[in-house]
Design a protein around this motif. Structure first.
Motif, PDB file in Angstrom:
ATOM      1  N   HIS A  94       0.831  -1.214   0.000  1.00 58.00           N
ATOM      2  CA  HIS A  94       0.000   0.000   0.000  1.00 58.00           C
ATOM      3  C   HIS A  94       0.863   1.260   0.000  1.00 58.00           C
ATOM      4  N   ALA A  95       1.963   1.240  -0.754  1.00 60.02           N
ATOM      5  CA  ALA A  95       2.846   2.405  -0.869  1.00 60.02           C
ATOM      6  C   ALA A  95       3.205   2.604  -2.334  1.00 60.02           C
ATOM      7  N   ASP A  96       3.294   3.864  -2.756  1.00 63.87           N
ATOM      8  CA  ASP A  96       3.622   4.184  -4.134  1.00 63.87           C
ATOM      9  C   ASP A  96       5.033   4.722  -4.288  1.00 63.87           C
ATOM     10  N   GLU A  97       5.818   4.716  -3.215  1.00 65.13           N
ATOM     11  CA  GLU A  97       7.203   5.174  -3.273  1.00 65.13           C
ATOM     12  C   GLU A  97       8.123   4.035  -2.860  1.00 65.13           C
ATOM     13  N   ALA A  98       9.205   3.872  -3.618  1.00 62.07           N
ATOM     14  CA  ALA A  98      10.155   2.793  -3.337  1.00 62.07           C
ATOM     15  C   ALA A  98      10.967   3.112  -2.083  1.00 62.07           C
ATOM     16  N   VAL A  99      11.429   2.071  -1.420  1.00 67.77           N
ATOM     17  CA  VAL A  99      12.305   2.200  -0.256  1.00 67.77           C
ATOM     18  C   VAL A  99      13.548   1.352  -0.499  1.00 67.77           C
ATOM     19  N   PHE A 100      14.611   1.673   0.216  1.00 65.54           N
ATOM     20  CA  PHE A 100      15.884   0.967   0.091  1.00 65.54           C
ATOM     21  C   PHE A 100      16.251   0.352   1.432  1.00 65.54           C
ATOM     22  N   ASP A 101      16.890  -0.791   1.356  1.00 62.19           N
ATOM     23  CA  ASP A 101      17.388  -1.466   2.552  1.00 62.19           C
ATOM     24  C   ASP A 101      18.709  -2.131   2.209  1.00 62.19           C
ATOM     25  N   LEU A 102      19.544  -2.349   3.227  1.00 58.00           N
ATOM     26  CA  LEU A 102      20.815  -3.035   3.006  1.00 58.00           C
ATOM     27  C   LEU A 102      20.591  -4.516   2.711  1.00 58.00           C
ATOM     28  N   THR A 103      21.470  -5.081   1.923  1.00 53.52           N
ATOM     29  CA  THR A 103      21.474  -6.529   1.732  1.00 53.52           C
ATOM     30  C   THR A 103      22.398  -7.168   2.767  1.00 53.52           C
ATOM     31  N   PRO A 104      22.202  -8.452   3.079  1.00 52.91           N
ATOM     32  CA  PRO A 104      23.068  -9.097   4.081  1.00 52.91           C
ATOM     33  C   PRO A 104      24.550  -9.059   3.708  1.00 52.91           C
ATOM     34  N   GLY A 105      24.864  -9.183   2.418  1.00 49.64           N
ATOM     35  CA  GLY A 105      26.265  -9.138   2.012  1.00 49.64           C
ATOM     36  C   GLY A 105      26.905  -7.797   2.298  1.00 49.64           C
TER      37      GLY A 105
END
Length: 492
Positions: A94-105
Motif C-alpha cells: 500500500h505504498a507508491d514510493e520505493a524504499v531501500f534497505d541493506l542486503t546481508p552481504g
C-alpha cells in the motif's frame, strides 16, 4: 576454502564486489552512516536521495567538484542493480514510493571493515563467561540422568543461598568498572548483530520463494504433487533450526514481561558512571523496539511471500485452463469445418446407410435423499378491507442511529497510557479505558495497530500466534467477549 570456491565467491558475492568497487569508501561510509549507525531498517527513496546529495556535497568540498560526477539518484540505482546487489529496492504494501534497505552481504562487508578499527578496550572476561555458560546449558540440557541434573540444581541453589546470607550480613559485592565496560561492549555488539540476522532471515525466505517459483515454472507433474512440494518447502524452513530459533526469539520478545525487564535494565545500566564514561550510543536504549520492528517486518515479508506464491499458483492454473479451452475451441472449429463434408443417409447404400452412429449408455439413477421434503403450500389471504391510521406518531429515530468511532480520541487514549510506560497491550489498555461503543470501538483499536503512520507517537504490533480474551458490555448492557490476536502498542 578451495580455489574454485574462492574464485566464484570473488565474482558473485556482493560483499567481495563491494570491496573491489572503485567508490568503495563512498559506499561504505555513506551506508554505515545512514543504515548501520542509527539502526535503520529501510529508508524511503526521496529521503535517501536527499541524504546522499548532502553527503556528496560535503565530499566535493574536500575532494573536488569532479570527484563524484553522478547524481544521487543514479548512484542509488547503480548500487541496487542486480550486478551490484548492495542495496535492495522494493515497494512496501500500500505504498507508491520505493524504499531501500541493506542486503546481508553489504552489512557483512561493513561489519568486517568496522572490526578492523583498533579498539581502545577489548574485553575477554565476558566472552569467556558466556562460553562457559553456553557450555553448561548444553551439558545440562542434554543430560537424561535425573540425579545428575538434580545435583546440579542443588549446587546452584547452595550458591544462591550463600549469596543471600552474604547480603543479609551486609556484604554487597559490586562489579568493578572494567567488568562493567567489558559486558556492556559485549551486549552492544551482540544486540547489533541480532538486527543483521533479521536481514539474513528475510533473504533466506526470498531465496526459498524464488526457488519455489522456478520449480513451479519447470513442473510437469500433477498439481497435487506440486502443492505437496511447495507447502513442504514452506514447512521445512519453519521447522528448520533457524526457523525454530527465530520463533523462540520472537515469542520471548513479544512477552510484555521480557520487554519491561529489558527497558528497566537498560535504564539502570546507562545511569552507571562506568558506562557513561564510554559515551555509549543512546539508541541502544530502544534496541529491543528495533528488534520488534525488524521481527514484525520479517513476519510481514513471510506473509507477503505466501500471498504472492498463491497468486502465482492461481496464474499457473489460469494458464492451464486457458490452454485447455483453446484445445476445446479448436476441436469445435474442426468439427464445424468437416460438418458439410459428412455424407447423408440418402447418399449411402448397403451396410453404410447409418454413418458413424453409436449407442451411448444411459443409466436411470434415482436418489431418494435428493427429493425435497413436503412443504405446506402458502395460502395467500387477500382482504379488500383497509384499516385506517389512528394518527399515532411512530418513533423512527432508531432507524437513523449510527455508531461513530472517533479514531483521534482512540489515539489520545493510547498516547496518554504510553506517557507513563513504554508499551501497553490491548487488554491492559481496555482495563484502564473500557469500551463504550462495543465492537466498532474495538475494531478501531485494531485498525490503529495495523496502520503505518509515520506521524503517530506510537507503533502497533500484531502477533497472530498468541491470542487475548477481550470482555465488555454492549450498548444494551449485555456481556460480550472476543478472542483477538495479541496487540501491543509501543512508544516511539
Amino acid at each position: 576454502m578451495e580455489f574454485s570456491y574462492c574464485h566464484k565467491l570473488r565474482q558473485t558475492h556482493p560483499a567481495w564486489r563491494l570491496m573491489r568497487a572503485d567508490n568503495a569508501p563512498l559506499i561504505v561510509s555513506f551506508l554505515h552512516q545512514v543504515f548501520i549507525a542509527p539502526n535503520r531498517r529501510s529508508i524511503r527513496q526521496s529521503e535517501l536521495v536527499l541524504m546522499l546529495d548532502d553527503y556528496l556535497y560535503q565530499l566535493r568540498l574536500s575532494e573536488g567538484e569532479d570527484a563524484f560526477p553522478k547524481n544521487p539518484h543514479q548512484y542509488l540505482e547503480d548500487w541496487a542493480h542486480n550486478d551490484k546487489a548492495w542495496l535492495r529496492k522494493f515497494y512496501p504494501t500500500h505504498a507508491d514510493e520505493a524504499v531501500f534497505d541493506l542486503t546481508p552481504g553489504t552489512e557483512k562487508a561493513i561489519g568486517w571493515l568496522s572490526s578492523l578499527d583498533q579498539a581502545t578496550f577489548v574485553g575477554t572476561e565476558s566472552r569467556l563467561l558466556m562460553l562457559f555458560d553456553l557450555l553448561k546449558q548444553m551439558v545440562t540440557g542434554s543430560d537424561t540422568n535425573a540425579e545428575r541434573r538434580l545435583a546440579t540444581l542443588q549446587q546452584r541453589k547452595a550458591r544462591i543461598e550463600a549469596e543471600i546470607r552474604a547480603l543479609e550480613n551486609g556484604e554487597v559485592p559490586v562489579m568493578d568498572d572494567t567488568a562493567l565496560k567489558d559486558r556492556f561492549l559485549q551486549f552492544s555488539q551482540v544486540s547489533r548483530e541480532l538486527l543483521s540476522d533479521f536481514r539474513q532471515v528475510e533473504q533466506n525466505f526470498r531465496q526459498l520463494d524464488q526457488s519455489v517459483r522456478d520449480e513451479i515454472a519447470r513442473w510437469d507433474g500433477s498439481k497435487g504433487q506440486l502443492l505437496d512440494k511447495v507447502f513442504g518447502e514452506q514447512d521445512a524452513i519453519a521447522d528448520s533450526d533457524q526457523g525454530r530459533s527465530f520463533r523462540a526469539f520472537w515469542d520471548f520478545l513479544m512477552s510484555s514481561q521480557s520487554q519491561n525487564e529489558l527497558t528497566d535494565g537498560l535504564e539502570q545500566v546507562f545511569q552507571l558512571d562506568a558506562i557513561q564514561s564510554l559515551a555509549p550510543d543512546t539508541s541502544l536504549k530502544k534496541i529491543h523496539y528495533d528488534w520488534l520492528e525488524a521481527g514484525d517486518q520479517t513476519q510481514q515479508v513471510v506473509s507477503r511471500l505466501s500471498q504472492q506464491l498463491r497468486r502465482f499458483l492461481d496464474n499457473q492454473a489460469y494458464l492451464e485452463n486457458k490452454r485447455l479451452m483453446h484445445k476445446i475451441d479448436d476441436l469445435f472449429r474442426q468439427a464445424l469445418e468437416i460438418k458439410p463434408l459428412l455424407p447423408t443417409n440418402a447418399q449411402l447404400r448397403g451396410p453404410f446407410s447409418d454413418f458413424m452412429t453409436l449407442d451411448l449408455p444411459k443409466l436411470n439413477i434415482d436418489v431418494p435423499m435428493e427429493r425435497p421434503l413436503f412443504k405446506v403450500p402458502l395460502v395467500q389471504n387477500f382482504s379488500g378491507q383497509i384499516e385506517t391510521d389512528t394518527g399515532e406518531a411512530v418513533d423512527i429515530d432508531a432507524l437513523f442511529d449510527q455508531v461513530f468511532v472517533d479514531e483521534l480520541a482512540l489515539k489520545d487514549t493510547i498516547e496518554r497510557s504510553l506517557q507513563t510506560q513504554s508499551q501497553i497491550n490491548l487488554p491492559d489498555l481496555l482495563h484502564e479505558q473500557p469500551l463504550t461503543l462495543g465492537v466498532a470501538e474495538l475494531i478501531g483499536y485494531l485498525s490503529l495497530a495495523s496502520q503505518d503512520d509515520a506521524d503517530a507517537l506510537f507503533a502497533g504490533v500484531l502477533d497472530d500466534s498468541q491470542q487475548d480474551l477481550i470482555q465488555w458490555q454492549d450498548l444494551q448492557g449485555q456481556n460480550r467477549q472476543a478472542w483477538l490476536p495479541r496487540v501491543i502498542y509501543t512508544r516511539r
